[in-house]
Design a protein around this motif. Sequence first.
Motif, PDB file in Angstrom:
ATOM      1  N   GLY A  41       0.789  -1.224   0.000  1.00 34.04           N
ATOM      2  CA  GLY A  41       0.000   0.000   0.000  1.00 34.04           C
ATOM      3  C   GLY A  41       0.820   1.273   0.000  1.00 34.04           C
ATOM      4  O   GLY A  41       0.279   2.360   0.184  1.00 34.04           O
ATOM      5  N   MET A  42       2.127   1.152  -0.205  1.00 32.24           N
ATOM      6  CA  MET A  42       2.996   2.325  -0.261  1.00 32.24           C
ATOM      7  C   MET A  42       4.264   1.938  -1.024  1.00 32.24           C
ATOM      8  O   MET A  42       4.481   0.764  -1.330  1.00 32.24           O
ATOM      9  N   SER A  43       5.083   2.928  -1.332  1.00 34.17           N
ATOM     10  CA  SER A  43       6.316   2.641  -2.058  1.00 34.17           C
ATOM     11  C   SER A  43       7.346   1.985  -1.143  1.00 34.17           C
ATOM     12  O   SER A  43       7.227   2.039   0.092  1.00 34.17           O
ATOM     13  N   VAL A  44       8.359   1.405  -1.746  1.00 32.53           N
ATOM     14  CA  VAL A  44       9.427   0.779  -0.971  1.00 32.53           C
ATOM     15  C   VAL A  44      10.082   1.795  -0.040  1.00 32.53           C
ATOM     16  O   VAL A  44      10.275   1.540   1.156  1.00 32.53           O
ATOM     17  N   MET A  45      10.417   2.964  -0.559  1.00 37.04           N
ATOM     18  CA  MET A  45      11.142   3.935   0.251  1.00 37.04           C
ATOM     19  C   MET A  45      10.261   4.556   1.332  1.00 37.04           C
ATOM     20  O   MET A  45      10.747   4.894   2.415  1.00 37.04           O
ATOM     21  N   ASN A  46       8.970   4.706   1.074  1.00 36.15           N
ATOM     22  CA  ASN A  46       8.086   5.184   2.136  1.00 36.15           C
ATOM     23  C   ASN A  46       8.004   4.169   3.261  1.00 36.15           C
ATOM     24  O   ASN A  46       7.947   4.524   4.442  1.00 36.15           O
ATOM     25  N   TYR A  47       7.997   2.889   2.896  1.00 34.11           N
ATOM     26  CA  TYR A  47       8.004   1.844   3.918  1.00 34.11           C
ATOM     27  C   TYR A  47       9.290   1.927   4.741  1.00 34.11           C
ATOM     28  O   TYR A  47       9.248   1.856   5.981  1.00 34.11           O
ATOM     29  N   VAL A  48      10.424   2.082   4.069  1.00 38.37           N
ATOM     30  CA  VAL A  48      11.704   2.185   4.766  1.00 38.37           C
ATOM     31  C   VAL A  48      11.699   3.379   5.716  1.00 38.37           C
ATOM     32  O   VAL A  48      12.109   3.278   6.882  1.00 38.37           O
ATOM     33  N   ILE A  49      11.228   4.517   5.239  1.00 39.24           N
ATOM     34  CA  ILE A  49      11.200   5.740   6.054  1.00 39.24           C
ATOM     35  C   ILE A  49      10.325   5.551   7.287  1.00 39.24           C
ATOM     36  O   ILE A  49      10.736   5.858   8.419  1.00 39.24           O
ATOM     37  N   LEU A  50       9.108   5.039   7.090  1.00 40.36           N
ATOM     38  CA  LEU A  50       8.199   4.865   8.216  1.00 40.36           C
ATOM     39  C   LEU A  50       8.721   3.827   9.197  1.00 40.36           C
ATOM     40  O   LEU A  50       8.610   3.991  10.419  1.00 40.36           O
ATOM     41  N   ARG A  51       9.298   2.743   8.683  1.00 40.08           N
ATOM     42  CA  ARG A  51       9.856   1.730   9.572  1.00 40.08           C
ATOM     43  C   ARG A  51      11.011   2.291  10.394  1.00 40.08           C
ATOM     44  O   ARG A  51      11.141   2.004  11.591  1.00 40.08           O
ATOM     45  N   ARG A  52      11.848   3.127   9.792  1.00 41.16           N
ATOM     46  CA  ARG A  52      12.941   3.760  10.531  1.00 41.16           C
ATOM     47  C   ARG A  52      12.413   4.736  11.581  1.00 41.16           C
ATOM     48  O   ARG A  52      12.952   4.818  12.692  1.00 41.16           O
ATOM     49  N   ILE A  53      11.366   5.458  11.235  1.00 41.83           N
ATOM     50  CA  ILE A  53      10.763   6.378  12.206  1.00 41.83           C
ATOM     51  C   ILE A  53      10.192   5.608  13.385  1.00 41.83           C
ATOM     52  O   ILE A  53      10.345   6.008  14.549  1.00 41.83           O
ATOM     53  N   TYR A  54       9.540   4.476  13.108  1.00 43.46           N
ATOM     54  CA  TYR A  54       9.008   3.652  14.194  1.00 43.46           C
ATOM     55  C   TYR A  54      10.144   3.193  15.109  1.00 43.46           C
ATOM     56  O   TYR A  54      10.024   3.220  16.336  1.00 43.46           O
ATOM     57  N   LEU A  55      11.246   2.767  14.507  1.00 46.49           N
ATOM     58  CA  LEU A  55      12.376   2.293  15.294  1.00 46.49           C
ATOM     59  C   LEU A  55      12.984   3.442  16.096  1.00 46.49           C
ATOM     60  O   LEU A  55      13.350   3.270  17.269  1.00 46.49           O
ATOM     61  N   PHE A  56      13.085   4.611  15.481  1.00 52.08           N
ATOM     62  CA  PHE A  56      13.578   5.797  16.196  1.00 52.08           C
ATOM     63  C   PHE A  56      12.696   6.074  17.410  1.00 52.08           C
ATOM     64  O   PHE A  56      13.201   6.318  18.513  1.00 52.08           O
ATOM     65  N   ASN A  57      11.384   6.073  17.225  1.00 50.69           N
ATOM     66  CA  ASN A  57      10.455   6.363  18.323  1.00 50.69           C
ATOM     67  C   ASN A  57      10.630   5.385  19.478  1.00 50.69           C
ATOM     68  O   ASN A  57      10.464   5.758  20.646  1.00 50.69           O
ATOM     69  N   HIS A  58      10.942   4.150  19.150  1.00 57.13           N
ATOM     70  CA  HIS A  58      11.144   3.149  20.190  1.00 57.13           C
ATOM     71  C   HIS A  58      12.459   3.389  20.928  1.00 57.13           C
ATOM     72  O   HIS A  58      12.501   3.371  22.166  1.00 57.13           O
ATOM     73  N   LEU A  59      13.533   3.650  20.181  1.00 58.89           N
ATOM     74  CA  LEU A  59      14.849   3.780  20.797  1.00 58.89           C
ATOM     75  C   LEU A  59      15.033   5.095  21.545  1.00 58.89           C
ATOM     76  O   LEU A  59      15.748   5.141  22.556  1.00 58.89           O
ATOM     77  N   ILE A  60      14.402   6.166  21.071  1.00 56.35           N
ATOM     78  CA  ILE A  60      14.645   7.478  21.667  1.00 56.35           C
ATOM     79  C   ILE A  60      14.103   7.563  23.086  1.00 56.35           C
ATOM     80  O   ILE A  60      14.511   8.421  23.871  1.00 56.35           O
ATOM     81  N   GLN A  61      13.226   6.641  23.461  1.00 53.68           N
ATOM     82  CA  GLN A  61      12.697   6.652  24.820  1.00 53.68           C
ATOM     83  C   GLN A  61      13.769   6.326  25.848  1.00 53.68           C
ATOM     84  O   GLN A  61      13.654   6.707  27.011  1.00 53.68           O
ATOM     85  N   SER A  62      14.829   5.637  25.419  1.00 57.73           N
ATOM     86  CA  SER A  62      15.913   5.307  26.346  1.00 57.73           C
ATOM     87  C   SER A  62      17.250   5.921  25.929  1.00 57.73           C
ATOM     88  O   SER A  62      18.225   5.838  26.677  1.00 57.73           O
TER      89      SER A  62
ATOM     90  N   LYS B 172       7.193  15.677   8.752  1.00 59.61           N
ATOM     91  CA  LYS B 172       6.152  15.429   7.753  1.00 59.61           C
ATOM     92  C   LYS B 172       5.248  14.273   8.177  1.00 59.61           C
ATOM     93  O   LYS B 172       4.014  14.376   8.089  1.00 59.61           O
ATOM     94  N   HIS B 173       5.832  13.189   8.640  1.00 61.37           N
ATOM     95  CA  HIS B 173       5.050  11.996   8.956  1.00 61.37           C
ATOM     96  C   HIS B 173       4.477  12.006  10.374  1.00 61.37           C
ATOM     97  O   HIS B 173       3.420  11.431  10.611  1.00 61.37           O
ATOM     98  N   MET B 174       5.165  12.642  11.304  1.00 59.87           N
ATOM     99  CA  MET B 174       4.721  12.620  12.693  1.00 59.87           C
ATOM    100  C   MET B 174       3.944  13.867  13.101  1.00 59.87           C
ATOM    101  O   MET B 174       3.320  13.900  14.152  1.00 59.87           O
ATOM    102  N   GLN B 175       3.995  14.904  12.275  1.00 59.61           N
ATOM    103  CA  GLN B 175       3.327  16.164  12.599  1.00 59.61           C
ATOM    104  C   GLN B 175       3.857  16.783  13.894  1.00 59.61           C
ATOM    105  O   GLN B 175       3.148  17.509  14.589  1.00 59.61           O
ATOM    106  N   MET B 176       5.096  16.475  14.228  1.00 59.19           N
ATOM    107  CA  MET B 176       5.776  17.080  15.373  1.00 59.19           C
ATOM    108  C   MET B 176       7.273  16.884  15.164  1.00 59.19           C
ATOM    109  O   MET B 176       7.686  16.109  14.286  1.00 59.19           O
ATOM    110  N   THR B 177       8.083  17.571  15.943  1.00 55.93           N
ATOM    111  CA  THR B 177       9.530  17.410  15.815  1.00 55.93           C
ATOM    112  C   THR B 177       9.989  16.213  16.649  1.00 55.93           C
ATOM    113  O   THR B 177       9.288  15.783  17.570  1.00 55.93           O
TER     114      THR B 177
END
Length: 285
Positions: A223-244, A269-274
């Motif tokens: 349902g999305m391009s390869v690179m959009n998937y990569v970007i969103l997956r990296r953002i998800y991983l960032f959100n998880h790691l930045i908590q610690s 762009k994707h999170m609507q926040m910094t």
Amino acid sequence: MNSFIRISYTNNPCYRLKHITGMYAKDSTIPDPHHTLNIILVYFVSGSGNVKIEGKQYNLSGGEIIAFTPAELYKLTVDDGQYHERIAITTNEIWMKNFLNDTHSAFMPFYKKQKAEGNVISEQTVSKYGLDVKFREMIELAQNNDGLNSIIATCKVVEILALIGKIIDTETSQNKERKNPIIQNALLYINKHLREDINISDVATKLNINKSYLSHLFKEYVGMSVMNYVILRRIYLFNHLIQSNDSIEKTAYEVGFRNYSNFYRLYKKHMQMTPLEFKKTNENI
């Protein structure tokens, strides 16, 4: 033209509730970027459509529930030209953490299950557990949100989550999935090499297929391009790691973003926040 009504109930700190009704021309959605680490439950009351979850497709019909667990990327599409209704509950991750200290928590099935497995709950199972009634009761409680109803609604969300967790853990979805072995291998490769420099040419070469063909298949099944998937997956991983982690820039590099300015732009762009706003919001989790 779309003619539908979206009503959001956001005054409970433990969850968000949305009620969407109307005639659709086309409507597709991906997870609300503010809640990418949370559980999302969608009661697909009426209408038909399909959902793409991590490279698998499920046809949807009225009466079914779709459970999106933390970090699952999905695209929900509603068929046009017919009346549609859905009710969605999005949990608050900070609140959910209170239930996850115990390894025997009723919510653990959401966090233990494999991506795109057991997401769709059949109409028969929904009826069996009375989940349809419970979702309707949530709307009634939200419409009259005094102090007592707010407490009752929170308890009901816990009950719904526990029941769906039990279903995920013990029952198999009756909704037939469609999947493509090329896409499954592509997702495995991407997630294995997510923190490295990667692009669609790398993936296509590894799978020994044409880049254009891979792009076509990926959009069809994910349902999305390869690179959009990569970007969103990296953002998800960032959100998880930045908590610690302490350093935003170092964490962004660690998950695969080599240029901080580019990361910052994509994140906002994707999170609507910094990234800093996200870290501050979640620093007490």
